[in-house]
Motif scaffolding. Structure first.
Motif, short mmCIF file in Angstrom:
data_model
loop_
_atom_site.label_atom_id
_atom_site.label_comp_id
_atom_site.label_asym_id
_atom_site.label_seq_id
_atom_site.Cartn_x
_atom_site.Cartn_y
_atom_site.Cartn_z
N ALA A 20 40.95 37.50 43.07
CA ALA A 20 40.99 38.90 42.75
C ALA A 20 40.09 39.65 43.14
O ALA A 20 39.00 39.42 43.17
CB ALA A 20 41.38 39.07 41.27
N LYS A 21 40.46 41.07 43.41
CA LYS A 21 39.44 41.97 43.85
C LYS A 21 39.95 43.19 43.48
O LYS A 21 40.97 43.69 43.18
CB LYS A 21 39.27 42.23 45.34
CG LYS A 21 39.04 41.03 46.20
CD LYS A 21 38.84 41.22 47.73
CE LYS A 21 38.60 40.02 48.57
NZ LYS A 21 37.41 39.18 48.44
N VAL A 36 43.71 45.15 38.71
CA VAL A 36 42.15 44.77 38.62
C VAL A 36 41.24 45.80 39.00
O VAL A 36 41.41 46.19 40.12
CB VAL A 36 41.83 43.51 39.63
CG1 VAL A 36 40.66 42.99 39.48
CG2 VAL A 36 43.06 42.43 39.36
N VAL A 39 35.88 41.99 38.93
CA VAL A 39 35.67 40.95 38.88
C VAL A 39 34.47 40.73 38.23
O VAL A 39 33.46 40.90 38.72
CB VAL A 39 36.18 40.18 39.76
CG1 VAL A 39 35.83 38.53 39.46
CG2 VAL A 39 37.67 40.41 40.47
N CYS A 40 34.34 40.15 36.97
CA CYS A 40 32.74 39.92 36.34
C CYS A 40 32.32 38.52 36.85
O CYS A 40 32.73 37.70 37.36
CB CYS A 40 32.86 40.07 34.75
SG CYS A 40 33.31 41.56 34.23
N GLY A 43 33.82 35.20 35.75
CA GLY A 43 35.47 34.96 36.03
C GLY A 43 36.36 36.03 35.41
O GLY A 43 37.43 35.85 35.58
N SER A 44 36.00 36.69 34.38
CA SER A 44 36.91 37.56 33.67
C SER A 44 37.13 38.78 34.46
O SER A 44 36.35 39.23 35.43
CB SER A 44 36.28 38.01 32.27
OG SER A 44 34.89 38.68 32.38
N LEU A 45 38.37 39.34 34.24
CA LEU A 45 38.54 40.47 35.01
C LEU A 45 38.68 41.91 33.99
O LEU A 45 39.23 41.79 32.98
CB LEU A 45 40.15 40.31 35.47
CG LEU A 45 40.26 39.13 36.36
CD1 LEU A 45 42.00 38.84 36.76
CD2 LEU A 45 39.48 39.21 37.43
N ASP A 62 37.17 34.68 29.95
CA ASP A 62 36.26 34.13 31.03
C ASP A 62 37.02 32.66 31.68
O ASP A 62 38.00 32.35 31.01
CB ASP A 62 35.12 33.97 30.90
CG ASP A 62 34.73 33.13 29.57
OD1 ASP A 62 35.34 32.12 29.65
OD2 ASP A 62 33.48 33.18 29.26
N GLN A 63 36.47 32.42 32.71
CA GLN A 63 36.96 31.25 33.37
C GLN A 63 36.88 30.00 32.50
O GLN A 63 37.40 28.89 32.76
CB GLN A 63 36.20 31.11 34.60
CG GLN A 63 34.55 30.60 34.65
CD GLN A 63 34.06 30.86 35.84
OE1 GLN A 63 34.75 31.22 36.88
NE2 GLN A 63 32.67 30.71 35.90
N THR A 100 45.85 35.43 32.60
CA THR A 100 45.32 34.65 33.73
C THR A 100 45.57 33.36 33.89
O THR A 100 45.16 32.82 34.51
CB THR A 100 43.64 34.56 33.41
OG1 THR A 100 43.19 34.18 32.10
CG2 THR A 100 43.05 36.20 33.69
#
Length: 135
Positions: A20-21, A36, A39-40, A43-45, A62-63, A100
């Motif tokens: 994601a961008k 979006v 992107v942090c 991994g969180s958006l 987060d991821q 996510t």
């Protein structure tokens, strides 16, 4: 939404949000759609979406599945700073893990001919993106 835009040759469809961008559109299986914003590192958006009671800036988990993510912190700061009345009524800036979950989401990425990244958001840090979007 994501497949429809891809079928219109406006960009590419992916069944994963791993890449994601800023500016990408994410569709969820329940027909909810979000954009979006950033992107942090965790991994969180950071996202913009509308759901009851209205449009909000929110953060995903987060991821590692933690709800107290960097994106949630940024979302709270943005909402508190730029939309204080709305934030005081609806302070929760966290969306649940379904936003996510791989089996629940798909991603649409605009091609550069359709939507130009004139501000170069794709190469900015999250702080630069926030400064650009909320100046």
């Amino acid at each position: 939404m994501t497949k429809t835009f891809a079928n219109m040759k406006l960009g590419s469809y992916k069944d994963s949000i791993q890449s994601a961008k800023p500016g990408d559109i994410v569709s969820m299986a329940n027909a909810h759609v979000y954009i979006v914003l950033a992107v942090c590192d965790d991994g969180s958006l950071l996202i913009a979406h509308s759901s009851p009671p209205g449009v909000k800036i929110s953060g995903t988990y987060d991821q590692n599945g933690n709800s107290n993510s960097q994106a949630v912190g940024y979302a709270q700061k943005i909402m508190k700073t730029y939309y204080p009345d709305w934030y005081s009524r609806y302070p929760n800036c966290t969306v649940d893990s379904s936003f996510t979950e791989p089996s629940n989401v798909s991603l649409f990425h605009w091609n550069s001919k359709t939507l130009k990244d004139t501000d170069q958001l794709h190469s900015m840090s999250i702080n630069q993106i926030i400064q650009t979007l909320f100046k």
